[in-house]
Enzyme design. Structure first.
Site, PDB file in Angstrom:
ATOM      1  N   GLY A 182      -2.480   1.407   4.674  1.00  0.00           N
ATOM      2  CA  GLY A 182      -0.996   2.342   4.676  1.00  0.00           C
ATOM      3  C   GLY A 182      -0.985   3.730   4.036  1.00  0.00           C
ATOM      4  O   GLY A 182      -2.380   4.072   3.943  1.00  0.00           O
ATOM      5  N   ASN A 195       0.705  -1.305   0.099  1.00  0.00           N
ATOM      6  CA  ASN A 195      -0.144  -0.003   0.019  1.00  0.00           C
ATOM      7  C   ASN A 195       0.755   1.181  -0.175  1.00  0.00           C
ATOM      8  O   ASN A 195       0.857   2.140   1.061  1.00  0.00           O
ATOM      9  CB  ASN A 195      -0.950  -0.161   1.196  1.00  0.00           C
ATOM     10  CG  ASN A 195      -2.017   1.040   0.938  1.00  0.00           C
ATOM     11  OD1 ASN A 195      -2.187   2.045   1.771  1.00  0.00           O
ATOM     12  ND2 ASN A 195      -3.157   0.508   0.472  1.00  0.00           N
ATOM     13  N   ARG A 211      -1.385   4.964   0.930  1.00  0.00           N
ATOM     14  CA  ARG A 211      -2.274   5.025   0.055  1.00  0.00           C
ATOM     15  C   ARG A 211      -3.648   5.231   0.727  1.00  0.00           C
ATOM     16  O   ARG A 211      -4.457   6.058   0.055  1.00  0.00           O
ATOM     17  CB  ARG A 211      -2.239   4.175  -1.066  1.00  0.00           C
ATOM     18  CG  ARG A 211      -3.310   4.308  -2.269  1.00  0.00           C
ATOM     19  CD  ARG A 211      -3.266   3.245  -3.267  1.00  0.00           C
ATOM     20  NE  ARG A 211      -4.169   3.725  -4.434  1.00  0.00           N
ATOM     21  CZ  ARG A 211      -5.317   3.574  -4.722  1.00  0.00           C
ATOM     22  NH1 ARG A 211      -6.271   3.193  -3.908  1.00  0.00           N
ATOM     23  NH2 ARG A 211      -5.863   4.138  -5.918  1.00  0.00           N
ATOM     24  N   CYS A 212      -3.871   4.235   1.598  1.00  0.00           N
ATOM     25  CA  CYS A 212      -5.276   4.392   2.286  1.00  0.00           C
ATOM     26  C   CYS A 212      -5.603   5.806   2.702  1.00  0.00           C
ATOM     27  O   CYS A 212      -6.776   6.114   3.086  1.00  0.00           O
ATOM     28  CB  CYS A 212      -5.287   3.300   3.095  1.00  0.00           C
ATOM     29  SG  CYS A 212      -5.395   1.816   2.490  1.00  0.00           S
ATOM     30  N   MET A 213      -4.303   6.240   3.473  1.00  0.00           N
ATOM     31  CA  MET A 213      -4.678   7.307   4.288  1.00  0.00           C
ATOM     32  C   MET A 213      -4.778   8.891   3.474  1.00  0.00           C
ATOM     33  O   MET A 213      -4.631   9.860   4.077  1.00  0.00           O
ATOM     34  CB  MET A 213      -3.641   7.588   5.173  1.00  0.00           C
ATOM     35  CG  MET A 213      -3.801   6.320   6.188  1.00  0.00           C
ATOM     36  SD  MET A 213      -2.160   6.735   7.646  1.00  0.00           S
ATOM     37  CE  MET A 213      -0.660   6.608   6.725  1.00  0.00           C
TER      38      MET A 213
END
Length: 399
Positions: free
Chosen positions: A385, A342, A387-389
């Site tokens: 990770g 991620n 990218r998710c945040m």
């Protein structure tokens, strides 16, 4: 305000503006009693999570990325009567409450200033905090219950909105504990002056689609995972919407086998260059894609093909280069669980990754990808990770 640019056509073009949510009081609401329902594997140390997130944001700023915060934007829009009324109306529509409790909660929320109202919408409202509470529903609730559930998942801003070209997809989150996140994000885009004139290309009322399943492989080429969170009906609807808006010419529908470490497509594959992905080895050869195109005003679905082959063809590249997570099956599985896949590219061959995924980062650097490591010991407790945040709002076109 209102004339700022918003456009994202790839995963790797130079990142210019990003939307983050700094974790706050909502994380302090997590307990062993409710963490499963609120989709966190562990109870994070909130002060450390905030330090880690602040370092993440500062790293972005150090690379000339403008950082916007959900809470600050929400406080801004709650200054406007129409936005405030909409926010309260959506919360008090909760069917669990009954008329008596609904009226009490509406009165309570109406009396809050914008800062306190934003706090309550995100951090939730506990049973014992509503001192004016009474009536049958209120009395039969457990004193440890929440009247308004907290939103610790708001940390993962990628899930509840995703930009595709100059339009924003306001996604439809599958898990009940997270659905209010999309409503808050919709409020921001509808009422904040910065986003004046922005036209959504998807709405939370539609079939389930989550932003972690949407990868912009190249301009006009989307890969959309379908599995635990994004339904096949959601992929179909999103494909139709982006085709009709002229935002894509190919959508790859990618079925994801559901395992404990897998939720979204970006938990097993993200991009670090215009033709390079970091990918979980066990799925690299088995992942398939159904190419979807637009013909004569309707969707055409081709036969499934290996994902890497279908993606390369849609992107008009000879092949997609693959960088593995870890060196051996055990290491690969552990680092995939810790969001080794991620990554967040802030430019071609320049990516942010959790520092704990040492083997994956070593592989990336060996392949010529510069890694900017961040600590994620507490941020990762919600299984997400870099990218998710992050929700990119503006990227330069890819080279």
């Amino acid at each position: 305000m209102g004339d700022e640019q918003h456009s994202v056509t790839s995963e790797v073009g130079r990142l210019r503006t990003v939307l983050l949510h700094r974790p706050g009081a909502e994380l302090k609401r997590l307990t062993p009693r409710n963490s499963d329902y609120l989709l966190f594997d562990a109870i994070p140390w909130v002060d450390r999570a905030q330090e880690e997130h602040d370092a993440f944001a500062e790293l972005l700023r150090a690379h000339d990325v403008e950082v916007l915060y959900v809470t600050e934007l929400l406080q801004d829009v709650l200054e406007y009567g129409a936005a405030r009324d909409q926010a309260i109306a959506e919360v008090v529509a909760d069917a669990r409450w009954g008329e008596r409790l609904r009226a009490i909660v509406r009165e309570y929320l109406t009396g809050l200033d914008p800062e306190d109202l934003a706090h309550t919408l995100i951090a939730g409202l506990a049973h014992e905090e509503l001192r004016a509470g009474h009536g049958l529903v209120y009395r039969l609730m457990d004193r440890l219950d929440f009247i308004i559930d907290p939103l610790p998942g708001l940390l993962f801003t990628r899930d509840n909105s995703a930009w595709i070209g100059d339009r924003v997809a306001l996604t439809s989150l599958a898990m009940p504990a997270r659905r209010r996140e999309s409503a808050l994000t919709k409020l921001l885009y509808a009422h904040h002056p910065r986003f004046a004139g922005v036209r959504p290309v998807y709405d939370p009322s539609l079939e389930h689609v989550e932003g972690g399943d949407v990868l912009l492989l190249s301009p006009g080429v989307l890969a959309v995972g379908t599995g635990e969170r994004t339904t096949p009906a959601g992929v179909e609807r999103l494909a139709r919407q982006v085709f009709e808006a002229g935002l894509a010419h190919v959508v790859l529908a990618v079925p994801i086998a559901q395992e404990r470490a897998t939720m979204h497509l970006d938990t097993i594959c993200t991009m670090v260059d215009v033709d390079t992905v970091v990918m979980y080895p066990p799925v690299a050869d088995s992942l398939t894609a159904y190419p979807v195109t637009w013909r004569d005003g309707d969707l055409h679905v081709a036969e499934p093909r290996p994902f890497l082959q279908a993606a390369a063809e849609a992107m008009a590249v000879d092949r997609l280069k693959v960088i593995d997570t870890g060196l051996d099956p055990v290491t690969a599985e552990r680092e995939q669980w810790d969001d080794g896949n991620n990554t967040l590219a802030i430019a071609p061959r320049l990516a942010i990754a959790y520092e704990r995924n040492t083997e994956t980062n070593h592989h990336l650097e060996k392949a010529g990808i510069e890694i900017l490591p961040i600590s994620g010991s507490e941020l990762g407790s919600g299984r997400g990770g870099p990218r998710c945040m992050s929700c990119p709002i503006l990227r330069d076109p890819p080279p």
